[in-house]
Design a protein around this motif. Structure first.
Motif, mmCIF file in Angstrom:
data_model
loop_
_atom_site.group_PDB
_atom_site.id
_atom_site.type_symbol
_atom_site.label_atom_id
_atom_site.label_comp_id
_atom_site.label_asym_id
_atom_site.label_seq_id
_atom_site.Cartn_x
_atom_site.Cartn_y
_atom_site.Cartn_z
ATOM 1 N N GLY A 182 -6.629 12.241 5.088
ATOM 2 C CA GLY A 182 -5.446 11.419 4.862
ATOM 3 C C GLY A 182 -5.853 9.974 4.582
ATOM 4 N N ILE A 183 -5.354 9.418 3.494
ATOM 5 C CA ILE A 183 -5.743 8.059 3.108
ATOM 6 C C ILE A 183 -4.516 7.231 2.712
ATOM 7 C CG2 ILE A 183 -8.086 8.641 2.416
ATOM 8 C CD1 ILE A 183 -5.478 8.110 -0.257
ATOM 9 N N ASP A 184 -4.725 5.926 2.651
ATOM 10 C CA ASP A 184 -3.742 4.991 2.114
ATOM 11 C C ASP A 184 -4.323 4.361 0.855
ATOM 12 O OD1 ASP A 184 -2.168 5.475 4.350
ATOM 13 O OD2 ASP A 184 -2.945 3.733 5.442
ATOM 14 N N ILE A 185 -3.505 4.196 -0.174
ATOM 15 C CA ILE A 185 -3.946 3.518 -1.393
ATOM 16 C C ILE A 185 -3.649 2.031 -1.225
ATOM 17 C CG2 ILE A 185 -3.711 3.385 -3.906
ATOM 18 C CD1 ILE A 185 -2.644 6.260 -3.837
ATOM 19 N N CYS B 147 -4.792 3.729 10.117
ATOM 20 C CA CYS B 147 -5.437 2.490 10.572
ATOM 21 C C CYS B 147 -4.642 1.251 10.168
ATOM 22 C CB CYS B 147 -6.857 2.397 10.009
ATOM 23 S SG CYS B 147 -7.968 3.675 10.618
ATOM 24 N N ASN B 148 -3.581 1.456 9.347
ATOM 25 C CA ASN B 148 -2.729 0.350 8.892
ATOM 26 C C ASN B 148 -3.547 -0.757 8.244
ATOM 27 O OD1 ASN B 148 -0.137 -0.742 8.541
ATOM 28 N ND2 ASN B 148 -0.366 -2.061 10.325
ATOM 29 N N LEU B 149 -4.516 -0.356 7.405
ATOM 30 C CA LEU B 149 -5.370 -1.331 6.724
ATOM 31 C C LEU B 149 -4.619 -1.980 5.576
ATOM 32 C CD1 LEU B 149 -8.590 0.852 6.646
ATOM 33 C CD2 LEU B 149 -8.197 -1.158 8.085
ATOM 34 N N GLN B 150 -5.032 -3.203 5.247
ATOM 35 C CA GLN B 150 -4.421 -3.962 4.174
ATOM 36 C C GLN B 150 -5.449 -4.208 3.068
ATOM 37 O OE1 GLN B 150 -1.180 -4.611 4.266
ATOM 38 N NE2 GLN B 150 -1.049 -3.672 6.308
ATOM 39 N N PRO B 151 -4.983 -4.542 1.856
ATOM 40 C CA PRO B 151 -5.938 -4.880 0.791
ATOM 41 C C PRO B 151 -6.818 -6.035 1.224
ATOM 42 C CG PRO B 151 -3.723 -4.628 -0.090
ATOM 43 C CD PRO B 151 -3.587 -4.607 1.402
ATOM 44 N N SER B 152 -8.067 -6.048 0.745
ATOM 45 C CA SER B 152 -8.993 -7.116 1.122
ATOM 46 C C SER B 152 -8.470 -8.452 0.643
ATOM 47 C CB SER B 152 -10.371 -6.863 0.521
ATOM 48 O OG SER B 152 -10.304 -6.819 -0.889
ATOM 49 N N GLY C 286 -12.006 2.533 9.589
ATOM 50 C CA GLY C 286 -11.444 2.362 10.917
ATOM 51 C C GLY C 286 -12.539 2.357 11.974
ATOM 52 N N PRO C 287 -12.168 2.206 13.231
ATOM 53 C CA PRO C 287 -13.161 2.043 14.303
ATOM 54 C C PRO C 287 -13.808 3.334 14.776
ATOM 55 C CG PRO C 287 -10.947 1.932 15.212
ATOM 56 C CD PRO C 287 -10.778 2.036 13.727
ATOM 57 N N PRO D 218 0.809 -1.219 0.000
ATOM 58 C CA PRO D 218 0.000 0.000 0.000
ATOM 59 C C PRO D 218 0.845 1.274 0.000
ATOM 60 C CG PRO D 218 -0.850 -1.582 1.592
ATOM 61 C CD PRO D 218 0.474 -2.122 1.127
ATOM 62 N N ILE D 219 0.348 2.288 -0.678
ATOM 63 C CA ILE D 219 0.974 3.611 -0.669
ATOM 64 C C ILE D 219 0.302 4.408 0.447
ATOM 65 C CG2 ILE D 219 1.430 5.711 -1.991
ATOM 66 C CD1 ILE D 219 1.138 4.051 -4.533
#
Length: 403
Positions: free
Chosen positions: A333-336, A351-356, A318-319, A284-285
């Motif tokens: 602010g977002i992550d790609i 949120c340190n999210l990852q691709p689904s 996020g929560p 992710p970017i």
């Protein structure tokens, strides 16, 4: 790069350009800028959206605003009527600065007709609200209806630049003195929640109501207009229960998520979709500044400076952040997280999210099919029709899953 070399910071703002080119070739645009080419007029329109989006967007036909995938299912008449109603409501909420507004927005002021709006423009500049009574055809009744929405800045009467009606000026002055508020000194400090005003300030509210022979609700309404004029808060936030929107921070988010201070605009070389897709394949970017372009039931569309807007799905907020707290035009602010077939999947930064996982497994499956095809070509062999058909069905199913 030039900014870095010269050590001169440049503030970059992202704005939706939808409809700018359409308006640039209209008769109204040519009248306002008779010596400018359409491309320059379109650029001016986009720049004005930073100064005052409402005043500029109201000029654009609704069908050219990119309001959503279903807008073309409605007739142009319905779209025009809805835009007119929303514009009138917005103007009634924030008012118009009469000496600098356009004809298009002045016509949206409740109580003003198109002909009266044109006469007011010809009578500019106005020194104070009472000058409206000198406009031909604008009588006391019309003045009573429109005066509270027409603002006059930098005049002798500071209350003329608020949403307080002239008939309530004496009450407003008494409240300013009683609470030691100053209109030009920014937001008043230590204010209780709006829902508690009637209880916390019961004594001064009742005293003011008796003194000026108005209802307590009228006093509270004037107080609210005074506080709004001091704070200059986004009126869309007044009825929420989510605290204040600090610079770039989404309402309801934690201090670590969605903030733009720790983010940067997308690198220029990544605005190309193929380059971005290649970069995201490595991970992710993170930490990209985006601007909310539209909000739907399933998420928000974010302009990150690419040809296509990214989707911040409701599951990627996020929560702490609620979709109802995201505002159109707000920076975030977002992550790609992933890019596929022109579709950009985003997550809230911090949120340190990852691709689904489903997208990842689908990509791996397609990679295996591609690898198998390469091996077959290398051996000069042919796969059976049933194998090819099976692979095609899998691709079709994968495509439907992605949609």
């Amino acid at each position: 790069q030039a900014s870095t070399n010269a050590n001169i910071p440049i503030d970059i703002q992202l704005f939706n350009e939808a409809g700018a080119s359409v308006w640039s070739v209209t008769e109204a645009a040519q009248l306002e800028f008779p010596n400018e080419p359409p491309a320059a007029i379109a650029a001016i329109s986009i720049g004005r959206r930073l100064q005052n989006p409402l005043f500029e967007l109201v000029k654009v036909p609704p069908r050219s605003l990119g309001l959503g995938m279903y807008q073309h299912d409605l007739s142009e008449k319905e779209l025009d009527e809805q835009l007119d109603a929303v514009s009138i409501d917005a103007v009634a909420t924030v008012g118009v600065v009469v000496n600098s507004c356009s004809l298009e927005i002045l016509q949206k002021v409740p109580g003003l007709s198109s002909s009266l709006a044109q006469k007011i423009l010809k009578a500019r500049p106005l020194r104070q609200r009472s000058d409206l009574l000198e406009v031909s055809g604008l009588g006391p009744k019309t003045f009573e209806n429109c005066a509270g929405f027409v603002r006059v800045a930098d005049g002798p009467e500071e209350l003329d630049d608020t949403l307080i009606h002239p008939e309530s000026y004496d009450l407003a002055r008494w409240l300013l003195k009683n609470f030691s508020w100053k209109l030009n000194e920014g937001k008043a400090s230590n204010l209780p929640a709006r829902n508690d005003w009637k209880t916390v300030w019961n004594d001064p509210v009742e005293k003011a109501a008796a003194k000026f022979q108005v209802s307590p609700d009228r006093v509270l309404a004037v107080m609210e207009n005074l506080v709004d004029s001091m704070s200059k808060e986004d009126p869309r936030l007044k009825n929420t229960n989510i605290g204040e929107l600090d610079s770039g921070q989404p309402h309801g988010s934690s201090l670590l998520t969605g903030m733009v201070e720790s983010c940067k605009p997308l690198a220029g070389e990544l605005s190309d979709m193929s380059r971005m897709e290649a970069a995201v394949d490595a991970g992710p970017i993170r930490g990209v500044v985006g601007t909310v372009r539209n909000v739907a039931d399933f998420g928000a569309f974010i302009d990150i400076g690419t040809e296509n807007d990214g989707l911040l799905h409701i599951s990627k907020l996020g929560p702490n952040l609620q979709l109802s707290n995201i505002l159109i035009g707000q920076q975030i602010g977002i992550d790609i997280l992933s890019v596929s077939n022109g579709r950009i999947s985003l997550g809230l930064h911090g949120c340190n999210l990852q691709p689904s996982s489903s997208r990842t497994s689908n990509s791996q499956s397609l990679a295996k099919v591609s690898k198998k095809k390469g091996e077959d070509r290398a051996r000069g062999g042919k796969r059976s029709f049933s194998t090819v058909a099976s692979g095609t069905r899998k691709k079709q199913k994968t495509s439907r899953n992605r949609r």
